[in-house]
Design an enzyme around this catalytic site. Structure first.
Site, short mmCIF file in Angstrom:
data_model
loop_
_atom_site.label_atom_id
_atom_site.label_comp_id
_atom_site.label_asym_id
_atom_site.label_seq_id
_atom_site.Cartn_x
_atom_site.Cartn_y
_atom_site.Cartn_z
N GLY B 70 0.80 -1.21 0.00
CA GLY B 70 0.00 0.00 0.00
C GLY B 70 0.84 1.27 0.00
N THR B 71 1.91 1.27 0.79
CA THR B 71 2.74 2.48 0.88
C THR B 71 3.35 2.82 -0.47
OG1 THR B 71 3.20 2.16 3.22
CG2 THR B 71 4.79 3.47 1.99
N ASN B 154 -8.18 3.90 8.77
CA ASN B 154 -7.48 2.82 9.47
C ASN B 154 -7.54 2.92 10.99
OD1 ASN B 154 -5.81 5.10 8.63
ND2 ASN B 154 -4.17 4.13 9.79
N GLN B 190 -8.19 -0.63 3.88
CA GLN B 190 -8.92 -1.09 5.07
C GLN B 190 -10.32 -1.58 4.75
OE1 GLN B 190 -7.97 -1.49 8.20
NE2 GLN B 190 -5.93 -0.59 8.06
N THR B 248 11.73 -7.14 -11.22
CA THR B 248 11.21 -8.43 -11.64
C THR B 248 9.89 -8.72 -10.93
OG1 THR B 248 13.46 -9.20 -11.95
CG2 THR B 248 11.76 -10.89 -11.85
N CYS B 359 1.60 1.95 12.28
CA CYS B 359 2.63 2.86 11.77
C CYS B 359 2.84 4.00 12.76
CB CYS B 359 2.21 3.47 10.44
SG CYS B 359 2.28 2.27 9.12
#
Lengths: 410, 410
Positions: B70-71, B154, B190, B248, B359
């Site tokens: 997600g980040t 979140n 979320q 890759t 976080c």
């Protein structure tokens, strides 16, 4: 039909022991940033993996940063050092790199160059694929922030004299007052299985590894950064990985990478010796006597073939041969004996090899810039890369060589 | 002692069926960019995963890009759209976002702001945690390139009126000639387990998902980008993922993510109903009657507690309660009944919950900026997030509530 895979420089399968460790680590699935017991345990597992890796790479655990792979690691290293430098320096930063680096090095550097954020010295290799420390010495200057040299080349397997390049950098620093810059970034993705690539032994300030190239997890890489290197993030968020690389940590990925590195280190000497023997057997059988592409001596079981890059200072698993003679000969009739044709023809016969790097196949029409850098333009679009791995046996190579003979002597 | 995990907003375990699919996919370990059969098969497996995801998200397969989570997806969306815009526009781009977004949205935006690359309107939510479409209408202007709003928050679980925000954007575009900009970026990490988050239903131009939040693989995320959105890369290299995201491809990761999304979609309605019932049961038992933090009515089994964020438009798995009354009461004696103390105390009693987001625990001393945005400053550093998941049973919540009672009524 049983197939023979000879493209291990493109990717390696995941080692069973690595997969098992990762499966076990799935029970530590909590978020390592959480305050509760589950989070703390996940954090401990993550940090144990980091410590294992740091020990092998001879650096401190908090100099190891987990990323999503080699490409992200290289981009973070290049952009991170350049942008950090620009914050406190009005002078434009200078980068030294070679013309035969991986696209994950050349593309971010070209991007910076296009945006006039850096100036760059691109060093060409000699005909054996080697970057001379002397050429770095000529280019290094006061505003040089990065020297980016791959340890083992992904196409022709050349092992660069990193330690000597480091000496050049250090000698330059001694002459210039207050110059602590010119950090050495080493892409060791291809050589980790065969060479001692610890930061200490190479003298690297930044080092990059990728799980997929070392029988490890997919989507996991490492950037090792010495404390002395000023660097900043390129992706922002929760501030994980000491603030350098945000994003929830991939615990099983880190565990798998540590295990893969441990196995690689244990196997290194024996496997290097085994593959060197196999490689040299195959090269001799193909070329007899082994020759450079730049030399035009005939001979060998398949005449008119030549080796791209020197035989010395070469990764034990890399064979790269030029078939330009046949390409030229066939141009008149079918115009078809180029790299792509060879790869596809060999594929139908049961052999997986590659033309250039896997990344590079995306723009294959241009030929291999690495091979062209060696000075033989004809070889760029008519070469084959054959890379050996843990499963490669002598019989595989024998089968491959007979198939190759059939194609070129058709 | 058997533990009760109530921190599923921080991370979810990998679903067994997902892990099995990924294990099976390990046999397609070749590099999807390789020309040979092994590479082609890996490519096909990768593209099948992409098609499955595209079908569920109601978009085209080549509008789906795999990332490391997600980040990275959010950073790529924000930087990618802003930098692309700057290439052909001299005017500084404008972003609208909310004050309660995830750090993976706020940090890249703040980084751009610091470098004077953008101007930003930060929208505050109302006391229930809702962003009003009207407030977007007030801020949107000709140079607005991005409106970034999280679908489900979140920390407090608020579900934003994304569809109505989209209407505001569309109405604005109709008024302004030649304005095709103001793209809607939705962080649905979320809410994917509980809500229909297809691009079509939300009207999103860009959408972000993360494997770890949906019982999927670690280190794998999605950025869905409509063809109409001009965007450029932030990481450069081999040119994978249609040139937008080099590196890759992680084939088992993509397969796992597709499977996780399929399972989530199948389970969505039933699981949402089940968890809504459990959530409301717990909230009622704690607060009886449920109240907002902004109201100061006493009552409930544990008196003086209040809910952060409204009960309506709330993710089925989210409970977030403010204990500021107790924090204040205890300040004189031990000064300790803050979020961190509560999380650790509950942890020793066998419950994994969290203070803010995982976080955010990295900088917990500041309290939760999300909860502070609701207008009750005291709640910022004395709230608890309890988030339910697939394993959560009624008895878990009963046990948790008795433990909480013991702590606050000590």
């Amino acid at each position: 039909m049983s197939r023979v895979f000879l493209d291990y420089a493109a990717i390696t399968p995941i080692d069973k022991k690595v997969a098992q460790e990762m499966e076990k680590a799935q029970k530590f699935w909590a978020n390592p940033s959480s305050l509760h017991q589950e989070g703390e345990i996940a954090k401990r597992v993550l940090e144990e993996a980091r410590i294992k890796i740091a020990r092998i790479l001879h650096c401190k655990a908090n100099e190891i940063f987990f990323t999503s792979g080699g490409t992200e690691s290289l981009n973070l290293a290049i952009f991170g050092v350049v942008f950090k430098y620009k914050k406190s320096n009005s002078k434009i930063p200078h980068i030294i790199t070679s013309t035969i680096e991986h696209p994950a090095v050349l593309e971010p550097i070209k991007h910076l160059l296009k945006n006039k954020e850096v100036e760059v010295s691109f060093i060409s290799p000699n005909e054996k694929g080697l970057i001379s420390p002397e050429s770095i010495k000529k280019e290094i200057k006061e505003n040089t922030v990065l020297v980016v040299i791959q340890h083992g080349n992904n196409e022709i397997g050349t092992i660069q004299p990193i330690r000597k390049i480091k000496e050049v950098i250090e000698n330059f620093k001694l002459k210039i007052e207050n110059s602590s810059r010119a950090y050495l970034l080493v892409d060791a993705c291809q050589s980790v299985l065969y060479e001692n690539i610890s930061l200490e032994s190479l003298g690297a300030d930044l080092l990059v590894l990728d799980g997929i190239k070392m029988y490890g997890p997919r989507g996991v890489g490492i950037l090792a950064v010495r404390h002395s290197v000023p660097i900043e993030s390129i992706v922002f968020g929760g501030g994980q990985e000491g603030g350098l690389r945000s994003g929830t940590e991939n615990v099983p990925g880190a565990v798998g990478l540590a295990k893969a590195l441990e196995i690689a280190t244990e196997m290194r000497e024996k496997e290097s010796a085994r593959l060197t023997k196999l490689r040299d057997y195959a090269i001799a059988k193909i070329l007899k006597p082994a020759r450079l592409a730049s030399e035009s001596v005939a001979g060998g079981e398949i005449s008119q073939l030549s080796l791209n890059g020197g035989l010395e200072n070469r990764l034990p698993n890399n064979i790269n041969i030029c078939l330009s003679h046949f390409a030229k000969a066939s141009r008149d009739e079918s115009n078809k004996l180029d790299s792509e044709f060879l790869v596809i023809k060999l594929d139908t016969l049961g052999f997986a090899v590659s033309a250039a790097s896997a990344c590079h196949t995306l723009s294959l029409e241009n030929g291999s810039y690495v091979i062209e850098s060696l000075g033989n333009k004809n070889c760029g679009s008519s070469s084959l890369r054959i890379t050996l791995g843990r499963s490669t046996k002598k019989s595989d190579l024998d089968k491959f060589i007979s198939a190759l003979k059939k194609i070129v002597h058709r």
